[in-house]
Motif scaffolding. Structure first.
Motif, PDB file in Angstrom:
ATOM      1  N   TRP A  82       0.835  -1.201   0.000  1.00  9.48           N
ATOM      2  CA  TRP A  82       0.000   0.000   0.000  1.00  9.48           C
ATOM      3  C   TRP A  82       0.869   1.251   0.000  1.00  9.48           C
ATOM      4  N   GLU A  83       1.893   1.257   0.864  1.00 10.83           N
ATOM      5  CA  GLU A  83       2.773   2.419   0.952  1.00 10.83           C
ATOM      6  C   GLU A  83       3.483   2.689  -0.371  1.00 10.83           C
ATOM      7  N   SER A  84       3.854   1.628  -1.071  1.00 10.38           N
ATOM      8  CA  SER A  84       4.609   1.820  -2.313  1.00 10.38           C
ATOM      9  C   SER A  84       3.765   2.493  -3.386  1.00 10.38           C
ATOM     10  N   ASN A  85       2.441   2.419  -3.260  1.00 12.09           N
ATOM     11  CA  ASN A  85       1.543   3.028  -4.247  1.00 12.09           C
ATOM     12  C   ASN A  85       0.889   4.313  -3.743  1.00 12.09           C
ATOM     13  N   PHE A  86       1.245   4.761  -2.566  1.00 14.97           N
ATOM     14  CA  PHE A  86       0.636   5.937  -1.958  1.00 14.97           C
ATOM     15  C   PHE A  86       1.292   7.198  -2.513  1.00 14.97           C
ATOM     16  N   GLN A  87       0.512   8.023  -3.180  1.00 14.78           N
ATOM     17  CA  GLN A  87       1.014   9.276  -3.750  1.00 14.78           C
ATOM     18  C   GLN A  87       0.395  10.471  -3.019  1.00 14.78           C
ATOM     19  N   PRO A  88       1.109  11.613  -2.948  1.00 16.70           N
ATOM     20  CA  PRO A  88       0.536  12.797  -2.287  1.00 16.70           C
ATOM     21  C   PRO A  88      -0.728  13.266  -2.999  1.00 16.70           C
ATOM     22  N   VAL A  89      -1.619  13.884  -2.240  1.00 15.96           N
ATOM     23  CA  VAL A  89      -2.864  14.436  -2.770  1.00 15.96           C
ATOM     24  C   VAL A  89      -2.874  15.932  -2.470  1.00 15.96           C
ATOM     25  N   PHE A  90      -3.344  16.721  -3.434  1.00 19.86           N
ATOM     26  CA  PHE A  90      -3.387  18.169  -3.287  1.00 19.86           C
ATOM     27  C   PHE A  90      -4.827  18.627  -3.461  1.00 19.86           C
ATOM     28  N   VAL A  91      -5.325  19.395  -2.496  1.00 14.85           N
ATOM     29  CA  VAL A  91      -6.709  19.876  -2.513  1.00 14.85           C
ATOM     30  C   VAL A  91      -6.691  21.393  -2.642  1.00 14.85           C
ATOM     31  N   ASP A  92      -7.123  21.887  -3.811  1.00 11.28           N
ATOM     32  CA  ASP A  92      -7.284  23.329  -4.054  1.00 11.28           C
ATOM     33  C   ASP A  92      -6.031  24.139  -3.779  1.00 11.28           C
ATOM     34  N   ASP A  93      -4.866  23.539  -3.925  1.00 13.12           N
ATOM     35  CA  ASP A  93      -3.598  24.233  -3.660  1.00 13.12           C
ATOM     36  C   ASP A  93      -3.511  24.778  -2.238  1.00 13.12           C
ATOM     37  N   LYS A  94      -4.325  24.238  -1.342  1.00 15.52           N
ATOM     38  CA  LYS A  94      -4.300  24.690   0.058  1.00 15.52           C
ATOM     39  C   LYS A  94      -3.945  23.567   1.024  1.00 15.52           C
ATOM     40  N   ILE A  95      -4.227  22.334   0.619  1.00 15.38           N
ATOM     41  CA  ILE A  95      -3.951  21.183   1.477  1.00 15.38           C
ATOM     42  C   ILE A  95      -3.092  20.191   0.705  1.00 15.38           C
ATOM     43  N   VAL A  96      -2.062  19.682   1.332  1.00 15.88           N
ATOM     44  CA  VAL A  96      -1.340  18.539   0.801  1.00 15.88           C
ATOM     45  C   VAL A  96      -1.475  17.404   1.813  1.00 15.88           C
ATOM     46  N   ILE A  97      -1.828  16.233   1.306  1.00 11.75           N
ATOM     47  CA  ILE A  97      -1.934  15.027   2.128  1.00 11.75           C
ATOM     48  C   ILE A  97      -0.806  14.111   1.700  1.00 11.75           C
ATOM     49  N   LYS A  98       0.056  13.761   2.634  1.00 13.44           N
ATOM     50  CA  LYS A  98       1.248  12.997   2.278  1.00 13.44           C
ATOM     51  C   LYS A  98       1.509  11.917   3.320  1.00 13.44           C
ATOM     52  N   ALA A  99       2.330  10.966   2.935  1.00 12.14           N
ATOM     53  CA  ALA A  99       2.830   9.970   3.876  1.00 12.14           C
ATOM     54  C   ALA A  99       4.104  10.495   4.534  1.00 12.14           C
ATOM     55  N   PRO A 100       4.521   9.905   5.651  1.00 10.08           N
ATOM     56  CA  PRO A 100       5.735  10.398   6.320  1.00 10.08           C
ATOM     57  C   PRO A 100       6.976  10.340   5.438  1.00 10.08           C
ATOM     58  N   PHE A 101       7.005   9.421   4.446  1.00 11.02           N
ATOM     59  CA  PHE A 101       8.195   9.266   3.628  1.00 11.02           C
ATOM     60  C   PHE A 101       8.206  10.193   2.409  1.00 11.02           C
ATOM     61  N   HIS A 102       7.159  10.998   2.214  1.00 10.20           N
ATOM     62  CA  HIS A 102       7.130  11.933   1.098  1.00 10.20           C
ATOM     63  C   HIS A 102       7.877  13.221   1.453  1.00 10.20           C
ATOM     64  N   VAL A 103       8.594  13.755   0.487  1.00  7.61           N
ATOM     65  CA  VAL A 103       9.244  15.066   0.632  1.00  7.61           C
ATOM     66  C   VAL A 103       8.536  16.026  -0.321  1.00  7.61           C
ATOM     67  N   ILE A 104       7.907  17.053   0.232  1.00 17.16           N
ATOM     68  CA  ILE A 104       7.160  18.035  -0.556  1.00 17.16           C
ATOM     69  C   ILE A 104       7.956  19.330  -0.577  1.00 17.16           C
ATOM     70  N   GLU A 105       8.355  19.755  -1.754  1.00 16.96           N
ATOM     71  CA  GLU A 105       9.192  20.947  -1.871  1.00 16.96           C
ATOM     72  C   GLU A 105       8.384  22.222  -1.617  1.00 16.96           C
ATOM     73  N   GLN A 106       7.182  22.298  -2.193  1.00 17.86           N
ATOM     74  CA  GLN A 106       6.377  23.516  -2.077  1.00 17.86           C
ATOM     75  C   GLN A 106       5.704  23.588  -0.713  1.00 17.86           C
ATOM     76  N   THR A 107       5.471  24.798  -0.245  1.00 18.73           N
ATOM     77  CA  THR A 107       4.797  25.001   1.033  1.00 18.73           C
ATOM     78  C   THR A 107       3.305  25.226   0.800  1.00 18.73           C
ATOM     79  N   TYR A 108       2.486  24.567   1.604  1.00 19.68           N
ATOM     80  CA  TYR A 108       1.027  24.703   1.522  1.00 19.68           C
ATOM     81  C   TYR A 108       0.499  25.183   2.874  1.00 19.68           C
TER      82      TYR A 108
END
Length: 279
Positions: A82-108
């Motif tokens: 499941w983790e290997s297929n888990f991708q970040p989700v972005f809602v209206d450019d205001k919320i990012v939903i990520k797993a602990p192992f994701h690195v998100i460059e942009q700030t939300y």
């Protein structure tokens, strides 16, 4: 944990969505669209072949649905898969939903970290996305919130990030309540009362300004009275987890309780509805 996979022949995509919803009530917890219709996964100990046959028979006159096979699956680390297929989700450019192992460059404005443990509510599904979209601009500060059918706890956690006050998260699945507690910890969120059970465990001495019910149609209908009674005067209830074809049924039930219709969204074949308790 041993899993089984059920393959169904369902020629019409809209009925595949209906079966997905119905099969959640039978204990199936993950699904995959196939060229024939739908592959559904379930803990083998929870598989009720009789209930599955009854469900197929219920829709047999409406579509050419057929059971193709039921197969045991080799033991795997399902969380790792499941983790290997888990991708970040972005809602209206205001919320990012990520797993602990994701690195998100942009700030939300809001970052929600979800431990992917198979509980429902990672933001990938249209229903969770629509609930978060609705909550972004809703005034939540100092409001009391009930998240009924909390899954991962994502909605209750976001409500806390929006500075709501008293918050309760309820789910009948002990894996979901445990995952909610884990996700509270990873997001640095406290003061959510996490309760295991159904509508009978909703606190009787408290009324909520906002009730969130991202659950299946049948659970919504079975719990409607309890959810209505838990609403404070002028409180708002948000429903999702339902198909577009269910909208009229939910609206008719809401009218019986004299709830005032507010708005709705449709994403894919899935729907979101909002009502207000005006007294």
């Amino acid at each position: 944990m041993n899993y089984s996979i059920v393959h169904l022949h369902i020629p019409q995509p809209e009925f595949a969505d209906i079966f997905l919803t119905e099969m959640l009530d039978l204990g199936f917890d993950s699904f995959e669209e196939t060229s024939d219709g739908l592959a559904a996964y379930i803990n083998t100990d929870l598989l009720d072949a009789t209930a599955l046959d009854q469900l197929i028979e219920q829709y047999a006159s409406l579509t050419d649905v057929r059971l193709l096979s039921i197969e045991p699956l080799a033991n795997k680390n399902w969380n790792e898969l499941w983790e290997s297929n888990f991708q970040p989700v972005f809602v209206d450019d205001k919320i990012v939903i990520k797993a602990p192992f994701h690195v998100i460059e942009q700030t939300y404005p809001y970052t929600i970290t979800i431990e992917p443990k198979m509980a429902f509510g990672t933001g990938h599904h249209e229903t969770t996305y629509m609930m978060l979209h609705a909550l972004i601009d809703m005034p939540l500060e100092n409001k009391s919130v009930l998240d009924f059918g909390c899954g991962t706890g994502i909605l209750a956690i976001f409500a806390k990030m929006r500075h709501c006050a008293y918050t309760v998260a309820i789910d009948y699945d002990p894996l979901s309540t445990q995952n909610t507690l884990e996700n509270m910890d990873v997001n640095g969120i406290a003061n959510i009362d996490v309760l295991l059970g159904d509508a009978t465990v909703i606190p009787q001495n408290k009324h909520f300004d906002v009730v969130l019910a991202n659950i299946t149609r049948n659970v919504i209908l079975d719990s409607f009275a309890a959810l209505y009674n838990s609403l404070a005067p002028n409180g708002v209830v948000l429903f999702s987890g339902i198909l577009e074809d269910d909208i009229d049924m939910i609206k008719q039930t809401a009218e019986q309780y004299q709830l005032q219709y507010q708005n709705q969204q449709v994403r894919g074949n899935w729907a979101f509805l909002a009502f207000k308790k005006v007294l």
